[in-house]
Write a protein that holds these residues in place. Structure first.
Motif, PDB file in Angstrom:
ATOM      1  N   THR A 208      -4.851  -8.099  12.906  1.00 25.25           N
ATOM      2  CA  THR A 208      -6.058  -7.678  12.200  1.00 25.25           C
ATOM      3  C   THR A 208      -5.774  -7.724  10.705  1.00 25.25           C
ATOM      4  O   THR A 208      -4.621  -7.847  10.288  1.00 25.25           O
ATOM      5  CB  THR A 208      -6.470  -6.245  12.619  1.00 25.25           C
ATOM      6  N   ASP A 209      -6.824  -7.639   9.907  1.00 28.44           N
ATOM      7  CA  ASP A 209      -6.687  -7.542   8.454  1.00 28.44           C
ATOM      8  C   ASP A 209      -7.020  -6.123   8.025  1.00 28.44           C
ATOM      9  O   ASP A 209      -8.060  -5.577   8.437  1.00 28.44           O
ATOM     10  CB  ASP A 209      -7.629  -8.519   7.738  1.00 28.44           C
ATOM     11  N   GLU A 210      -6.147  -5.516   7.225  1.00 31.19           N
ATOM     12  CA  GLU A 210      -6.466  -4.210   6.670  1.00 31.19           C
ATOM     13  C   GLU A 210      -6.959  -4.391   5.234  1.00 31.19           C
ATOM     14  O   GLU A 210      -6.371  -5.128   4.450  1.00 31.19           O
ATOM     15  CB  GLU A 210      -5.274  -3.258   6.733  1.00 31.19           C
ATOM     16  N   GLU A 211      -8.076  -3.741   4.927  1.00 30.71           N
ATOM     17  CA  GLU A 211      -8.680  -3.819   3.591  1.00 30.71           C
ATOM     18  C   GLU A 211      -8.257  -2.597   2.786  1.00 30.71           C
ATOM     19  O   GLU A 211      -8.211  -1.475   3.300  1.00 30.71           O
ATOM     20  CB  GLU A 211     -10.206  -3.841   3.709  1.00 30.71           C
ATOM     21  N   PHE A 212      -7.952  -2.810   1.520  1.00 30.73           N
ATOM     22  CA  PHE A 212      -7.528  -1.710   0.657  1.00 30.73           C
ATOM     23  C   PHE A 212      -8.671  -1.274  -0.249  1.00 30.73           C
ATOM     24  O   PHE A 212      -9.443  -2.105  -0.751  1.00 30.73           O
ATOM     25  CB  PHE A 212      -6.319  -2.121  -0.186  1.00 30.73           C
TER      26      PHE A 212
ATOM     27  N   ARG B 222      -3.420  -5.409 -10.036  1.00 27.99           N
ATOM     28  CA  ARG B 222      -3.251  -6.786 -10.492  1.00 27.99           C
ATOM     29  C   ARG B 222      -4.395  -7.681 -10.025  1.00 27.99           C
ATOM     30  O   ARG B 222      -4.930  -8.478 -10.805  1.00 27.99           O
ATOM     31  CB  ARG B 222      -1.907  -7.332  -9.997  1.00 27.99           C
ATOM     32  N   SER B 223      -4.806  -7.569  -8.745  1.00 25.85           N
ATOM     33  CA  SER B 223      -5.793  -8.491  -8.195  1.00 25.85           C
ATOM     34  C   SER B 223      -7.228  -8.116  -8.553  1.00 25.85           C
ATOM     35  O   SER B 223      -8.082  -8.990  -8.691  1.00 25.85           O
ATOM     36  CB  SER B 223      -5.650  -8.567  -6.671  1.00 25.85           C
TER      37      SER B 223
ATOM     38  N   PRO C  67     -15.080  -4.121  -5.117  1.00 27.49           N
ATOM     39  CA  PRO C  67     -14.959  -5.519  -5.545  1.00 27.49           C
ATOM     40  C   PRO C  67     -15.532  -6.472  -4.499  1.00 27.49           C
ATOM     41  O   PRO C  67     -15.545  -6.179  -3.306  1.00 27.49           O
ATOM     42  CB  PRO C  67     -13.445  -5.710  -5.703  1.00 27.49           C
ATOM     43  N   ALA C  68     -15.989  -7.615  -4.967  1.00 25.58           N
ATOM     44  CA  ALA C  68     -16.554  -8.609  -4.049  1.00 25.58           C
ATOM     45  C   ALA C  68     -15.511  -9.104  -3.054  1.00 25.58           C
ATOM     46  O   ALA C  68     -15.823  -9.383  -1.899  1.00 25.58           O
ATOM     47  CB  ALA C  68     -17.119  -9.781  -4.850  1.00 25.58           C
TER      48      ALA C  68
END
Length: 281
Positions: free
Chosen positions: A156-160, A192-193, A246-247
């Motif tokens: 799975t992907d975890e979103e921060f 940073r991102s 953020p988008a």
């Protein structure tokens, strides 16, 4: 060499302690200790360094485990037979927060069906090394392993998300930071991102568990960056607020990792259950 001694050695090697290995072997801790000593006497070499909590394998133990584990496991599978596929415990490892909140609930049905589970928390690199050394059967990892010998399947992907306490109206770039490590690993990546700058040097509070970080933010210590799954309920209730949306928020892919060789029935069932359940994470 006595197969029972090798089986006991391997159980201690994987469990990291004499006491921890005893239940999976159906033996008492003194019997496990005696069998390990007997094997050491036969080999004429020390296999484990005794610590206050558990044991640390020597290089001799690492080499022995790598040589015998496939054969001992294969013999155990033959002895157990297909009707007793869950007789051998499955050693599962992963990050404490995700394992507690997502991984373990996904395995409820297997445990009800007779699966025996042994769980270890830790950092991804250490756990992957333990998987390669056969101390673990399945690892949930925040990084993709390198090299051969391990098979990683995206889970799975975890979103921060950047979060602050209810009513926070300051500038998150200058607010006190709550982190789980001094070097701000998650926060640094988010700054940073998303913000295009480095975070301020030095967190105000360091708690080596993201659940503790969550508690500190809720009580007003400062702001932090957390996986959304960990704080979804608090965001929904308004106890936490997302300070930015953020988008393209930073994400991290999680993997379920096993050794490249064919899985025993227990580890294979755990891997498959996690992959099936991850869609709703």
């Amino acid at each position: 060499m006595d197969l029972d001694l090798l089986r006991t050695f391997l159980a201690v090697y994987r469990a990291g302690s004499l006491t921890g290995a005893a239940p999976s072997l159906g033996l008492s801790q003194p019997t496990v200790t005696a069998q390990v000593r007997a094997l050491e006497e036969q080999l004429g070499q020390q296999l484990f360094v005794r610590r206050a909590r558990g044991v640390t394998p020597t290089s001799v133990a690492d080499e022995l485990a790598a040589r015998i584990a496939p054969h001992v496991d294969a013999l155990s599978d033959v002895a157990l037979g297909p009707a007793d596929a869950f007789a051998a415990p499955v050693h599962l490892a992963g990050p404490a927060e995700l394992t507690t909140m997502r991984v373990l609930p996904a395995l409820t049905g297997l445990v009800a069906s007779g699966l025996r589970l042994r769980v270890t928390f830790g950092l991804a690199e250490d756990l992957l090394a333990g998987l390669a050394q056969r101390r673990f059967d399945v690892v949930v990892s925040t990084i993709r392993p390198r090299g051969r010998g391990l098979t990683a399947t995206p889970l799975t992907d975890e979103e921060f998300v950047l979060v602050g306490p209810r009513g926070f109206d300051g500038d998150p770039r200058t607010a006190p930071l709550v982190a789980y490590a001094e070097d701000l690993p998650i926060i640094r990546r988010y700054w940073r991102s998303v913000l295009g700058v480095r975070p301020p040097s030095g967190p105000a509070v360091v708690v080596p568990d993201l659940r503790g970080v969550l508690t500190c933010v809720l009580t007003g210590f400062g702001v932090s960056v957390l996986p959304r799954y960990l704080c979804a309920a608090e965001l929904a209730s308004g106890d936490l607020v997302a300070l930015l949306e953020p988008a393209e928020p930073p994400i991290n892919t999680l993997f379920v990792v096993t050794r490249a060789e064919p899985c025993r029935p227990g580890p294979a069932a755990v891997r498959d259950a996690l992959l099936a359940d991850a869609d709703r994470w």
